[in-house]
Design an enzyme around this catalytic site. Structure first.
Site, short mmCIF file in Angstrom:
data_model
loop_
_atom_site.label_atom_id
_atom_site.label_comp_id
_atom_site.label_asym_id
_atom_site.label_seq_id
_atom_site.Cartn_x
_atom_site.Cartn_y
_atom_site.Cartn_z
N GLU A 154 0.82 -1.20 0.00
CA GLU A 154 0.00 0.00 0.00
C GLU A 154 0.86 1.26 0.00
O GLU A 154 1.84 1.36 0.73
CB GLU A 154 -0.92 0.01 1.22
CG GLU A 154 -1.84 1.22 1.27
CD GLU A 154 -2.99 1.02 2.23
OE1 GLU A 154 -3.76 0.06 2.01
OE2 GLU A 154 -3.11 1.79 3.19
N ALA A 161 -8.68 12.32 3.41
CA ALA A 161 -9.93 12.69 4.10
C ALA A 161 -10.77 13.59 3.20
O ALA A 161 -10.28 14.52 2.58
CB ALA A 161 -9.61 13.41 5.41
N ARG A 213 -15.66 4.25 4.51
CA ARG A 213 -16.39 5.44 4.95
C ARG A 213 -15.47 6.65 4.90
O ARG A 213 -15.83 7.71 4.43
CB ARG A 213 -16.93 5.26 6.37
CG ARG A 213 -17.88 6.39 6.78
CD ARG A 213 -18.03 6.51 8.27
NE ARG A 213 -16.81 7.01 8.89
CZ ARG A 213 -16.71 7.27 10.20
NH1 ARG A 213 -17.73 7.05 11.00
NH2 ARG A 213 -15.58 7.73 10.70
N HIS A 240 -13.63 -1.49 15.47
CA HIS A 240 -13.53 -0.12 14.96
C HIS A 240 -13.51 0.84 16.16
O HIS A 240 -14.25 0.66 17.13
CB HIS A 240 -14.73 0.19 14.07
CG HIS A 240 -14.60 1.45 13.29
ND1 HIS A 240 -14.73 2.69 13.86
CD2 HIS A 240 -14.32 1.67 11.97
CE1 HIS A 240 -14.55 3.63 12.94
NE2 HIS A 240 -14.29 3.04 11.79
N GLN A 258 -7.28 -3.63 9.29
CA GLN A 258 -6.46 -2.56 9.85
C GLN A 258 -5.20 -3.21 10.44
O GLN A 258 -5.19 -4.42 10.70
CB GLN A 258 -7.26 -1.83 10.93
CG GLN A 258 -6.53 -0.76 11.72
CD GLN A 258 -6.06 0.38 10.85
OE1 GLN A 258 -5.00 0.26 10.23
NE2 GLN A 258 -6.82 1.46 10.78
N LYS A 275 7.88 3.58 1.77
CA LYS A 275 9.30 3.27 1.97
C LYS A 275 9.61 1.95 1.28
O LYS A 275 9.38 0.87 1.83
CB LYS A 275 9.63 3.21 3.46
CG LYS A 275 9.43 4.55 4.17
CD LYS A 275 9.70 4.45 5.65
CE LYS A 275 9.49 5.79 6.33
NZ LYS A 275 9.71 5.71 7.80
#
Length: 295
Positions: free
Chosen positions: A17, A51, A106, A148, A175, A271
């Site tokens: 990612e 965001a 979300r 969460h 996560q 990285k």
């Protein structure tokens, strides 16, 4: 290629990612890093979304650059503040760049907005999924082995996750977590709730002791005593901490693969050298476990 097809073809996938830059003058540097990571030949690469969609354009462009390197991309898409027109535009943009896979999220509430103000037509990631499936995307979702941060308890969190799966997500990515037993317990609970889609384990290499405090604040992750001891011992030695963090992440990955986890997802923090070292430690393990699929 759709990630659902890749998951069906391999015993264990390896994905990476990256995140787009907040400032446009850093864009080329992130693209360079993304291309370096494609040389590691991951099964796919994920690109985050800022965001309130603040990096939406860069997300699609970086995903396109990754696709040009022959690696499938997974573009993140958030629904915070979105309306029907905005979602349609985002879908068309992703299609324009040749993206086949989307992670429906979300998204975080912007710091300058109240939750009620930020929630638009699509209050939950599960509300995004039908539109993305109708558009022909392979759709992933996020899950939280330790719950969460906004959920009252894990049971409620898993009930909400079931809604997301029932809406049509093809796979889930966790996560970050630092105790594999947390994941194994979580997977058992998913099975008991009838959630059977592939779950990809998200691994965050801790190569800087200061990251631990940040990770706890962001995700409320449990930090095992072993990792705390590493950070305490090597916090003042940059290279030793880097090596110890890579070793800890490597141990996590080997244990996960040995216990039948379907996919490993590394949060690279842009990285490439750290990801390279980790993959060097597990490349033959991945080859061996995926060879079993073809025999």
């Amino acid at each position: 290629m759709k990630i659902s097809d890749i998951l069906n073809k391999k015993n264990v996938t390896l994905s990476l990612e990256v995140f787009p830059p907040k400032k446009q003058d850093a864009f080329e540097g992130v693209v360079k890093t993304a291309k370096e990571l494609t040389l590691l030949k991951p099964d796919f690469m994920s690109i985050t979304y800022g965001a309130n969609g603040s990096t939406r354009e860069n997300t699609a462009e970086i995903a396109c650059e990754i696709e040009k390197c022959g690696v499938p991309s997974l573009a993140h898409l958030t629904c915070i503040g979105a309306n029907a027109e905005g979602l349609d535009n985002a879908i068309e943009r992703l299609k324009k760049f040749g993206i086949s896979n989307v992670l429906a999220l979300r998204g975080d509430i912007p710091q300058d907005m109240e939750k009620e103000e930020a929630i638009g037509k699509y209050p939950h990631a599960s509300d995004l999924v039908p539109a993305l499936k109708d558009a022909g995307f392979c759709v992933g979702g996020a899950c939280y082995p330790e719950g969460h941060p906004e959920s009252a308890n894990r049971a409620i969190d898993i009930d909400n996750l079931k809604k997301k799966v029932d809406a049509g997500v093809d796979f889930l990515t966790t996560q970050m977590f630092f105790d594999n037993d947390m994941l194994y317990s979580f997977l058992y609970q998913l099975q008991s709730k009838g959630i059977h889609v592939p779950v990809i384990a998200g691994i965050m290499p801790i190569t800087n002791a200061a990251q631990v405090q940040k990770m706890v604040m962001m995700s409320n992750a449990f930090i095992p005593r072993k990792l705390l001891a590493i950070c305490d011992k090597y916090s003042d030695d940059k290279e030793a901490m880097r090596q110890a963090g890579i070793a800890y992440a490597t141990d996590q990955i080997i244990d996960l693969i040995s216990n039948g986890i379907r996919g490993i997802h590394i949060y690279t923090m842009n990285k490439s050298a750290i990801s390279t070292d980790i993959l060097h430690n597990v490349d033959n393990i991945l080859k061996a476990v995926n060879k079993e699929k073809t025999e």
